[in-house]
Design an enzyme around this catalytic site. Structure first.
Site, short mmCIF file in Angstrom:
data_model
loop_
_atom_site.label_atom_id
_atom_site.label_comp_id
_atom_site.label_asym_id
_atom_site.label_seq_id
_atom_site.Cartn_x
_atom_site.Cartn_y
_atom_site.Cartn_z
N HIS A 1 -19.93 -24.01 76.02
CA HIS A 1 -18.82 -23.60 75.14
C HIS A 1 -17.56 -23.81 75.96
O HIS A 1 -17.38 -23.17 77.00
CB HIS A 1 -19.00 -22.13 74.77
CG HIS A 1 -17.85 -21.57 73.97
ND1 HIS A 1 -18.05 -20.80 72.84
CD2 HIS A 1 -16.50 -21.63 74.13
CE1 HIS A 1 -16.87 -20.43 72.35
NE2 HIS A 1 -15.92 -20.92 73.12
N HIS B 1 -19.90 -27.49 69.68
CA HIS B 1 -18.87 -27.24 68.66
C HIS B 1 -17.46 -27.78 68.98
O HIS B 1 -16.52 -27.02 69.17
CB HIS B 1 -18.80 -25.77 68.29
CG HIS B 1 -18.82 -24.77 69.41
ND1 HIS B 1 -18.08 -24.90 70.56
CD2 HIS B 1 -19.50 -23.60 69.52
CE1 HIS B 1 -18.31 -23.85 71.33
NE2 HIS B 1 -19.15 -23.05 70.73
N HIS C 1 -26.96 -17.81 66.65
CA HIS C 1 -26.93 -16.46 67.23
C HIS C 1 -27.59 -15.53 66.22
O HIS C 1 -26.98 -15.18 65.21
CB HIS C 1 -25.48 -16.00 67.47
CG HIS C 1 -24.69 -16.91 68.36
ND1 HIS C 1 -24.52 -16.69 69.70
CD2 HIS C 1 -24.02 -18.06 68.09
CE1 HIS C 1 -23.78 -17.64 70.23
NE2 HIS C 1 -23.47 -18.50 69.26
N PHE C 2 -28.84 -15.17 66.48
CA PHE C 2 -29.59 -14.33 65.54
C PHE C 2 -29.54 -12.84 65.92
O PHE C 2 -30.17 -12.01 65.27
CB PHE C 2 -31.03 -14.82 65.38
CG PHE C 2 -31.17 -16.05 64.51
CD1 PHE C 2 -30.08 -16.60 63.83
CD2 PHE C 2 -32.41 -16.68 64.36
CE1 PHE C 2 -30.22 -17.72 63.02
CE2 PHE C 2 -32.56 -17.80 63.55
CZ PHE C 2 -31.48 -18.32 62.88
N ARG C 3 -28.81 -12.52 67.00
CA ARG C 3 -28.39 -11.15 67.33
C ARG C 3 -29.48 -10.21 67.82
O ARG C 3 -29.24 -9.01 67.93
CB ARG C 3 -27.69 -10.51 66.13
CG ARG C 3 -26.52 -11.30 65.56
CD ARG C 3 -25.45 -11.54 66.57
NE ARG C 3 -24.22 -12.06 65.99
CZ ARG C 3 -23.26 -12.65 66.70
NH1 ARG C 3 -23.39 -12.78 68.01
NH2 ARG C 3 -22.16 -13.09 66.12
N ASP D 1 -23.76 -23.09 64.68
CA ASP D 1 -23.19 -21.96 65.43
C ASP D 1 -23.23 -20.70 64.56
O ASP D 1 -22.29 -19.89 64.56
CB ASP D 1 -21.77 -22.25 65.91
CG ASP D 1 -21.29 -21.23 66.96
OD1 ASP D 1 -22.14 -20.51 67.52
OD2 ASP D 1 -20.07 -21.15 67.19
N ASN E 1 -26.39 -14.84 74.38
CA ASN E 1 -25.46 -13.71 74.48
C ASN E 1 -25.83 -12.59 73.51
O ASN E 1 -25.07 -12.17 72.66
CB ASN E 1 -24.01 -14.17 74.27
CG ASN E 1 -23.79 -14.94 72.99
OD1 ASN E 1 -24.69 -15.59 72.47
ND2 ASN E 1 -22.58 -14.86 72.46
N HIS F 1 -21.57 -11.35 61.58
CA HIS F 1 -21.05 -10.00 61.83
C HIS F 1 -21.04 -9.28 60.50
O HIS F 1 -21.07 -9.90 59.44
CB HIS F 1 -19.62 -10.07 62.39
CG HIS F 1 -19.50 -10.81 63.67
ND1 HIS F 1 -19.87 -10.28 64.89
CD2 HIS F 1 -19.06 -12.07 63.93
CE1 HIS F 1 -19.66 -11.18 65.84
NE2 HIS F 1 -19.18 -12.28 65.28
#
Length: 448
Positions: free
Chosen positions: A181, A239, A65-67, A313, A97, A317
Site C-alpha cells: 500500500h 490499488h 479485508h474480512f475483519r 480492496d 491488518n 465498516h
C-alpha cells in the site's frame, strides 16, 4: 461423500482471450472435459442448461479485508465470503491488518483455522510485515501464505513500515510477492494538518483526494519500485489511484516474467471526486478516489496491460462508523458482491471486453500469485466456475445486500448483468440468489 458429476451445456465459455460455445463436464472437484457437445452418460449427472449465458472462471480477489479476528462487528469471514460467492468471486486473499494483526506464523494459522470452518469461498491470507518482525518473515514457508503485505502509508496499529533499513532487508530477504500500500505518510500528515486548521474535524469530504494526494501516492510508489529494482524483489503495487503512477509500470513483458506489477480496484474505475458531493464518506477510501482524468488514465493502463490485476480492496465498516464527520469516518467500503457486476456494466458500455475482465479478475491473479489449478477453464483444473446472464437487470438495495454491514456504495445502482450460478470445487454452491448447504471451500495452494 462422492461428488455428483455435473454437465454444463450450451455455455458461452470465456477463457484465455476467446469466447466459444461448448459444454463442460465436471467430475468430483475438477473439470474433466471441455467439448462442443458432451452427452450425460448416467442419469446421476446434474445437467445445467446454460443457453444464452456466459461461463467464466471464478474470480480471484487478491485484496480483501474480512475483519476477522477482532473487528467482527464490521464483517467476518463467513458473511463476506458468502457475499463474494454471490458476486462470482470464488477465491480471496485476505489482508493482515486484523486485530490481532497477522504478523506471526501462529496468528496466520489461526486465521486459516477460522476460514476452514466458516468460509464459503476458497481462501488464503497475506502475512504482514512490520518494522520489527523480520525474524518471523524469514521463518515463513513460501507456500504457507499468498504473499507478504507491507503498508507504506497510514495503517492500523504498528503496521506502517517506515524504517528504510528494515524495508530494504525485507525486500532482500523474501522470494514471495511483496504487495504494498503506497502513500507517503509525511505528505499526508502535512496536508491533513493544513485542512484540520482550516475546517476542524468536519473537513469537507471533497478534500480527501487533496489530503491523500497524487504526490503522496507517486512518491511512495516510485520509492517502492526503486527499492524493488535495487534489491531484485518481486513487487506488486496495490490499488493504484492516479494516472501519474501508471507510467511507472511496463506492458512489454509477459505477466509471468514481470518482477514489478500493479493493480487497480473497482471503486477507482467507477467513481471520481465528482461523486463526493452525493456519496460523501461512503466513498472515502485510502488511497482516495481522485479525478475523472485519473480514472480515465487508470482505464487506459488496465487495457494496455500496465495494470495487471483488477481487485476490490473490500473493506467494510458499519453505517454508524461511516456516517461520522471526516476525521472520524474510517476509510473503506464493501465491494465483493458487486465488483463483477460493475465490470460487466462497463462491458455493456463498451469500456472493456468480457475477455479482458476475465483476464484481469481471474487469469492474472492466479498467474501473479502462482495459485495452483485455478483462474482458468481448463481440463484438470478445479471447477471454480461462474455463470452470468448479461441481460437480467437488478437494482442494489438493502434487501439483496449480503454484507454484514448491510450497505453498499452501489445502493440504487441498476446492473444489467447478474451472477446466476457459482460452482466451487465442482459443487453448485449458489443458484438464482440461493445458497446450497454444501461446504466446498478449500485453502489455496501454490506452484512455487
Amino acid at each position: 461423500m462422492k461428488l455428483k458429476s455435473t454437465l454444463i451445456k450450451n455455455a458461452n465459455i470465456v477463457n484465455e482471450g476467446i469466447i466459444f460455445n461448448g459444454d463442460i463436464l465436471i467430475e468430483g472437484e475438477y473439470i474433466k472435459k471441455i467439448g462442443k457437445s458432451i452427452s450425460a452418460k448416467s442419469a446421476d449427472v446434474l445437467v445445467v442448461d446454460a443457453e444464452g449465458k456466459y461461463l467464466l472462471p471464478g474470480a480471484i480477489d487478491d485484496q480483501v479485508h474480512f475483519r476477522e479476528p477482532g473487528l467482527t462487528h464490521k464483517a467476518n469471514i463467513e458473511t463476506e465470503s458468502r457475499a463474494a460467492i454471490a458476486g462470482g468471486i470464488t477465491s480471496f486473499i485476505e489482508m493482515p491488518n486484523t486485530n490481532p494483526q497477522t504478523t506471526t506464523i501462529e496468528k496466520l494459522e489461526e486465521k486459516f483455522e477460522i476460514a476452514s470452518k466458516t468460509s464459503s469461498a476458497n481462501y488464503s491470507f497475506m502475512f504482514g510485515g512490520t518494522n520489527d518482525n523480520l525474524d518471523e518473515i524469514l521463518k515463513l514457508d513460501i507456500n504457507q501464505a499468498a504473499g507478504l503485505k507491507l503498508f507504506l502509508g497510514s495503517s492500523t496499529g504498528n503496521m506502517l513500515v517506515d524504517d528504510m533499513e528494515v524495508l530494504e532487508k525485507i525486500f532482500k530477504s523474501t522470494k514471495m510477492v511483496i504487495s504494498v500500500h503506497c502513500e507517503d505518510e509525511a505528505t499526508i500528515k502535512k496536508n491533513f494538518q493544513e485542512h484540520l486548521e482550516t475546517y476542524g474535524d468536519d473537513i469537507p469530504i471533497k478534500y480527501h483526494s487533496i489530503i491523500r494526494s497524487e504526490e503522496a501516492c507517486y512518491l511512495s510508489s516510485s520509492r517502492a519500485i526503486e527499492l524493488a529494482k535495487k534489491t531484485g524483489a518481486r513487487l506488486h503495487v496495490f490499488h493504484l489511484s492516479t494516472g501519474k503512477e501508471t507510467n511507472l509500470f511496463d506492458n512489454k513483458i509477459p505477466l509471468k516474467d514481470k518482477k514489478i506489477t500493479s493493480e487497480v480496484c473497482t471503486h477507482h474505475l467507477w467513481f471520481s471526486d465528482e461523486d463526493y458531493d452525493e456519496k460523501g464518506t461512503f466513498i472515502k477510501w485510502n488511497p482516495a478516489v481522485k479525478t475523472k482524468e485519473d480514472r480515465e488514465q487508470l482505464w487506459e493502463a488496465l487495457l494496455d496491460d500496465r495494470i495487471d490485476v483488477l481487485a476490490t480492496d473490500h473493506a467494510p465498516h458499519t453505517l454508524e462508523e461511516k456516517k461520522n464527520v471526516y476525521t472520524k469516518a474510517p476509510s473503506g467500503g464493501p465491494l465483493v458482491q458487486h465488483a463483477l457486476p460493475a465490470m460487466l456494466e462497463m462491458c455493456h458500455k463498451g469500456k472493456i471486453s468480457l475477455e479482458k475482465v476475465v483476464e484481469k479478475m481471474c487469469h492474472n491473479p492466479a498467474i501473479l500469485f502462482q495459485i495452483a489449478r485455478r483462474g482458468f477453464i481448463k481440463e484438470g483444473y478445479f471447477a471454480d466456475l461462474v455463470l452470468i446472464d448479461l441481460n437480467n437487470p437488478w437494482t442494489v438495495n438493502k434487501d439483496n445486500i449480503l454484507y454484514k454491514c448491510e450497505w453498499s456504495p452501489f445502493e440504487g445502482t441498476t446492473f444489467k448483468s447478474r451472477v446466476t450460478h457459482t460452482f466451487l470445487n465442482g459443487s453448485l454452491v449458489y443458484q438464482n440468489s440461493k445458497f446450497s448447504n454444501v461446504k466446498a471451500a478449500k485453502r489455496l495452494t501454490f506452484n512455487r
